[in-house]
Design a protein around this motif. Structure first.
Motif, PDB file in Angstrom:
ATOM      1  N   ILE A  10      -4.474  -3.769 -16.593  1.00 18.00           N
ATOM      2  CA  ILE A  10      -3.072  -3.625 -16.558  1.00 18.00           C
ATOM      3  C   ILE A  10      -2.600  -2.124 -15.953  1.00 18.00           C
ATOM      4  O   ILE A  10      -1.843  -2.034 -15.245  1.00 18.00           O
ATOM      5  CB  ILE A  10      -2.547  -4.181 -17.898  1.00 18.00           C
ATOM      6  CG1 ILE A  10      -2.689  -5.569 -17.981  1.00 18.00           C
ATOM      7  CG2 ILE A  10      -1.141  -3.728 -18.099  1.00 18.00           C
ATOM      8  CD1 ILE A  10      -2.302  -6.198 -19.355  1.00 18.00           C
ATOM      9  N   ASP A  11      -3.311  -1.269 -16.523  1.00 18.51           N
ATOM     10  CA  ASP A  11      -3.110   0.018 -16.434  1.00 18.51           C
ATOM     11  C   ASP A  11      -3.484   0.467 -14.766  1.00 18.51           C
ATOM     12  O   ASP A  11      -2.652   1.193 -14.289  1.00 18.51           O
ATOM     13  CB  ASP A  11      -4.068   1.034 -17.186  1.00 18.51           C
ATOM     14  CG  ASP A  11      -3.765   1.296 -18.449  1.00 18.51           C
ATOM     15  OD1 ASP A  11      -2.588   0.571 -18.814  1.00 18.51           O
ATOM     16  OD2 ASP A  11      -4.367   1.687 -19.494  1.00 18.51           O
ATOM     17  N   VAL A  12      -4.387  -0.409 -14.188  1.00 22.41           N
ATOM     18  CA  VAL A  12      -4.634  -0.033 -12.957  1.00 22.41           C
ATOM     19  C   VAL A  12      -3.388  -0.601 -12.027  1.00 22.41           C
ATOM     20  O   VAL A  12      -2.863   0.076 -11.103  1.00 22.41           O
ATOM     21  CB  VAL A  12      -6.005  -0.593 -12.463  1.00 22.41           C
ATOM     22  CG1 VAL A  12      -6.201  -0.572 -10.640  1.00 22.41           C
ATOM     23  CG2 VAL A  12      -7.184   0.196 -13.065  1.00 22.41           C
ATOM     24  N   LEU A  16      -1.185   1.171  -9.261  1.00 21.85           N
ATOM     25  CA  LEU A  16      -0.988   0.778  -8.052  1.00 21.85           C
ATOM     26  C   LEU A  16       0.676   0.534  -7.684  1.00 21.85           C
ATOM     27  O   LEU A  16       0.884   0.741  -6.581  1.00 21.85           O
ATOM     28  CB  LEU A  16      -1.672  -0.596  -7.893  1.00 21.85           C
ATOM     29  CG  LEU A  16      -3.329  -0.344  -7.684  1.00 21.85           C
ATOM     30  CD1 LEU A  16      -3.964  -1.697  -7.529  1.00 21.85           C
ATOM     31  CD2 LEU A  16      -3.784   0.607  -6.522  1.00 21.85           C
ATOM     32  N   THR A  17       1.331   0.224  -8.658  1.00 24.87           N
ATOM     33  CA  THR A  17       2.623  -0.099  -8.356  1.00 24.87           C
ATOM     34  C   THR A  17       3.437   1.135  -7.856  1.00 24.87           C
ATOM     35  O   THR A  17       4.407   1.035  -7.015  1.00 24.87           O
ATOM     36  CB  THR A  17       3.434  -0.327  -9.809  1.00 24.87           C
ATOM     37  OG1 THR A  17       2.658  -1.461 -10.121  1.00 24.87           O
ATOM     38  CG2 THR A  17       4.751  -0.632  -9.594  1.00 24.87           C
ATOM     39  N   GLU A  18       2.880   2.649  -8.112  1.00 26.83           N
ATOM     40  CA  GLU A  18       3.354   3.631  -7.681  1.00 26.83           C
ATOM     41  C   GLU A  18       3.404   3.913  -6.193  1.00 26.83           C
ATOM     42  O   GLU A  18       4.305   4.647  -5.806  1.00 26.83           O
ATOM     43  CB  GLU A  18       2.803   4.816  -8.291  1.00 26.83           C
ATOM     44  CG  GLU A  18       3.032   5.048  -9.906  1.00 26.83           C
ATOM     45  CD  GLU A  18       2.062   5.802 -10.509  1.00 26.83           C
ATOM     46  OE1 GLU A  18       1.315   6.788  -9.913  1.00 26.83           O
ATOM     47  OE2 GLU A  18       2.353   5.901 -11.920  1.00 26.83           O
ATOM     48  N   PHE A  19       2.295   3.186  -5.760  1.00 23.89           N
ATOM     49  CA  PHE A  19       2.349   3.044  -4.305  1.00 23.89           C
ATOM     50  C   PHE A  19       3.573   2.510  -3.476  1.00 23.89           C
ATOM     51  O   PHE A  19       3.779   2.280  -2.401  1.00 23.89           O
ATOM     52  CB  PHE A  19       1.160   2.420  -3.607  1.00 23.89           C
ATOM     53  CG  PHE A  19      -0.011   3.521  -3.956  1.00 23.89           C
ATOM     54  CD1 PHE A  19      -0.590   4.263  -2.951  1.00 23.89           C
ATOM     55  CD2 PHE A  19      -0.849   3.482  -4.939  1.00 23.89           C
ATOM     56  CE1 PHE A  19      -1.674   5.239  -3.188  1.00 23.89           C
ATOM     57  CE2 PHE A  19      -1.879   4.380  -5.190  1.00 23.89           C
ATOM     58  CZ  PHE A  19      -2.444   4.917  -4.335  1.00 23.89           C
ATOM     59  N   LEU A  20       4.155   1.547  -4.138  1.00 26.32           N
ATOM     60  CA  LEU A  20       5.304   0.794  -3.334  1.00 26.32           C
ATOM     61  C   LEU A  20       6.502   1.440  -3.199  1.00 26.32           C
ATOM     62  O   LEU A  20       7.339   0.928  -2.266  1.00 26.32           O
ATOM     63  CB  LEU A  20       5.600  -0.305  -4.504  1.00 26.32           C
ATOM     64  CG  LEU A  20       4.351  -1.431  -4.648  1.00 26.32           C
ATOM     65  CD1 LEU A  20       4.868  -2.462  -5.724  1.00 26.32           C
ATOM     66  CD2 LEU A  20       3.847  -2.144  -3.260  1.00 26.32           C
ATOM     67  N   SER A  21       7.071   2.479  -3.892  1.00 20.72           N
ATOM     68  CA  SER A  21       8.134   3.119  -3.596  1.00 20.72           C
ATOM     69  C   SER A  21       8.347   3.969  -2.178  1.00 20.72           C
ATOM     70  O   SER A  21       9.439   3.894  -1.692  1.00 20.72           O
ATOM     71  CB  SER A  21       8.785   4.021  -4.800  1.00 20.72           C
ATOM     72  OG  SER A  21       7.740   4.968  -5.011  1.00 20.72           O
ATOM     73  N   SER A  22       7.060   4.264  -1.620  1.00 21.00           N
ATOM     74  CA  SER A  22       7.117   4.816  -0.386  1.00 21.00           C
ATOM     75  C   SER A  22       5.854   4.142   0.174  1.00 21.00           C
ATOM     76  O   SER A  22       4.850   4.933   0.097  1.00 21.00           O
ATOM     77  CB  SER A  22       7.265   6.253  -0.412  1.00 21.00           C
ATOM     78  OG  SER A  22       7.072   6.731   1.047  1.00 21.00           O
ATOM     79  N   ASN A  33      10.658   1.571   0.714  1.00 27.66           N
ATOM     80  CA  ASN A  33      10.853   1.435  -0.528  1.00 27.66           C
ATOM     81  C   ASN A  33      10.812   0.000  -0.827  1.00 27.66           C
ATOM     82  O   ASN A  33      12.121  -0.498  -1.082  1.00 27.66           O
ATOM     83  CB  ASN A  33      12.013   2.299  -1.135  1.00 27.66           C
ATOM     84  CG  ASN A  33      12.328   2.223  -2.555  1.00 27.66           C
ATOM     85  OD1 ASN A  33      11.839   1.547  -3.260  1.00 27.66           O
ATOM     86  ND2 ASN A  33      13.240   2.921  -3.133  1.00 27.66           N
ATOM     87  N   ARG A  34       9.818  -0.576  -1.349  1.00 26.56           N
ATOM     88  CA  ARG A  34       9.753  -1.940  -1.537  1.00 26.56           C
ATOM     89  C   ARG A  34      10.544  -2.349  -3.065  1.00 26.56           C
ATOM     90  O   ARG A  34      11.225  -3.295  -2.787  1.00 26.56           O
ATOM     91  CB  ARG A  34       8.538  -2.774  -1.530  1.00 26.56           C
ATOM     92  CG  ARG A  34       7.876  -2.243  -0.196  1.00 26.56           C
ATOM     93  CD  ARG A  34       6.330  -2.684  -0.216  1.00 26.56           C
ATOM     94  NE  ARG A  34       6.053  -4.015  -0.507  1.00 26.56           N
ATOM     95  CZ  ARG A  34       4.766  -4.615  -0.673  1.00 26.56           C
ATOM     96  NH1 ARG A  34       3.835  -3.995  -0.418  1.00 26.56           N
ATOM     97  NH2 ARG A  34       4.664  -5.714  -1.188  1.00 26.56           N
ATOM     98  N   PRO A  35      10.312  -1.575  -4.204  1.00 18.77           N
ATOM     99  CA  PRO A  35      11.256  -2.131  -5.160  1.00 18.77           C
ATOM    100  C   PRO A  35      12.720  -1.927  -4.965  1.00 18.77           C
ATOM    101  O   PRO A  35      13.434  -2.792  -5.475  1.00 18.77           O
ATOM    102  CB  PRO A  35      10.865  -1.191  -6.072  1.00 18.77           C
ATOM    103  CG  PRO A  35       9.394  -0.542  -5.708  1.00 18.77           C
ATOM    104  CD  PRO A  35       9.463  -0.463  -4.492  1.00 18.77           C
ATOM    105  N   ALA A  36      13.137  -1.323  -4.085  1.00 20.29           N
ATOM    106  CA  ALA A  36      14.724  -1.393  -3.602  1.00 20.29           C
ATOM    107  C   ALA A  36      14.950  -2.354  -2.611  1.00 20.29           C
ATOM    108  O   ALA A  36      16.081  -2.641  -2.153  1.00 20.29           O
ATOM    109  CB  ALA A  36      14.913   0.012  -3.178  1.00 20.29           C
ATOM    110  N   PRO A 128      -0.551  -4.546  -6.513  1.00 19.16           N
ATOM    111  CA  PRO A 128      -0.121  -4.094  -7.732  1.00 19.16           C
ATOM    112  C   PRO A 128       0.128  -4.977  -8.676  1.00 19.16           C
ATOM    113  O   PRO A 128      -0.198  -5.051  -9.831  1.00 19.16           O
ATOM    114  CB  PRO A 128       1.024  -3.208  -7.626  1.00 19.16           C
ATOM    115  CG  PRO A 128       0.993  -2.675  -6.165  1.00 19.16           C
ATOM    116  CD  PRO A 128       0.449  -3.873  -5.094  1.00 19.16           C
ATOM    117  N   MET A 129       1.032  -6.182  -8.106  1.00 17.56           N
ATOM    118  CA  MET A 129       1.399  -7.339  -8.994  1.00 17.56           C
ATOM    119  C   MET A 129       0.196  -8.201  -9.299  1.00 17.56           C
ATOM    120  O   MET A 129       0.134  -8.700 -10.369  1.00 17.56           O
ATOM    121  CB  MET A 129       2.446  -8.149  -8.188  1.00 17.56           C
ATOM    122  CG  MET A 129       3.800  -7.302  -7.955  1.00 17.56           C
ATOM    123  SD  MET A 129       3.717  -6.076  -6.801  1.00 17.56           S
ATOM    124  CE  MET A 129       4.031  -6.579  -5.392  1.00 17.56           C
TER     125      MET A 129
END
Ligand code: SF4
Length: 303
Positions: A10-12, A16-22, A33-36, A128-129
């Motif tokens: 879950i920590d990994v 990995l989620t941090e890669f999604l915003s750029s 920015n995928r979360p946006a 990430p998901m």
């Protein structure tokens, strides 16, 4: 290879989620920015979209076995293969949005139905998901192997996060010529990226290891789909594998190509391969000094 525990997985997923915003998750480096809600080449936001999940009996023998491979098809794909045989899923995004718990529940349900493994099909852009959901499922008792079934157009820096998480890499090697990869799959610098990815996967899990029932527990299986007119560059790929990875690596040599999607009517790829073309690929396999694999005829034959 020792497996990470659920909390570590879950920590990994969180890292990995941090890669999604750029987004730089894959070599396309779209920086959206995928979360946006922005989307890049894979047409995916940060939501999980699943096309289907089920037991699948048509994979290579150590993956399907008696119980079937528990396949989960992720919708969309970073690549644009003109001939994609799953194009309604990969290019048209067929599927439905699910949450992390629901995805974890799918894995647990497949295990309950007797799946030999969980087989993520084209998870690259949802990693990430998918990893987070895997951690949730491991916490609830999922203990069958994880198969990462991917295009092979992957970043080594991302793959390193999967050490201790992925048990079996089922990875495509499609082209030996970058101009053909660009023309038919829309990806740049394919050979170097694909080869580095395969080496990293092999470093992590090594050659295929099976249990006493012949089922895959860990390791790399290369998938090589033979395309018309020598487009798939079998000779060069097999030489690379034998000389730079291992002559013992398992290769799944696939004859199933048929023209689909934008290949229909194409003067070069708008036909099935001939017997001679497939035989040449089989010869190239042996000439390179490779020893192990599966040859797809009507059913797979082990060599
Ligand atoms: S995962 Fe999608 S958005 Fe991210 S770099 Fe790859 S293609 Fe682009």
């Amino acid at each position: 290879m020792s497996r990470l525990i659920a909390k570590e997985i879950i920590d990994v997923g969180r890292r990995l989620t941090e890669f999604l915003s750029s987004c730089t998750l894959c070599p396309m480096d779209c920086r959206v920015n995928r979360p946006a809600g922005e989307t890049g080449n894979c047409h995916s936001t940060a939501e999980i979209k699943i096309a289907s999940y089920n037991l699948h009996f048509g994979e290579e023998p150590p993956l399907s076995g008696g119980g079937g491979s528990g396949t989960i098809f992720f919708a969309n794909c970073p690549l644009f293969c003109r001939y994609c045989q799953n194009y309604p899923i990969s290019q048209m995004g067929t599927g439905r949005v699910v949450g992390l718990e629901e995805l974890a529940g799918m894995m647990l349900e497949l295990q309950k139905r007797g799946a030999e493994n969980i087989n993520w099909v084209t998870p690259d852009h949802m990693l990430p998901m998918a990893v987070t959901a895997l951690g949730l499922a491991r916490r609830e008792g999922l203990d069958i192997p994880l198969v990462y079934n991917c295009s092979g157009y992957e970043k080594v820096e991302i793959l390193r996060h999967l050490e201790g998480i992925v048990d079996v890499y089922l990875v495509d090697m499609r082209y030996n010529d970058d101009s053909l990869a660009l023309k038919y799959s829309g990806c740049k610098n394919y050979s170097a990226i694909n080869r580095a990815a395969v080496k990293e996967m092999f470093r992590q899990v090594g050659n295929l290891k099976v249990n006493d029932r012949g089922m895959a527990e860990a390791g790399v299986i290369i998938r090589h789909l033979v395309l018309p007119e020598g487009i798939s560059g079998s000779e060069g790929i097999f030489r690379f594998l034998a000389c730079e990875v291992s002559p013992e690596i398992y290769v799944s040599l696939m004859s199933q190509y048929f023209p689909a999607y934008r290949a229909v009517g194409d003067v070069v790829i708008g036909r099935r391969i001939t017997v001679e073309e497939f035989d040449r690929a089989v010869e190239a396999f042996y000439e390179a000094g490779l020893e192990n694999g599966f040859i797809q005829e009507l059913n797979y034959e082990e060599v």
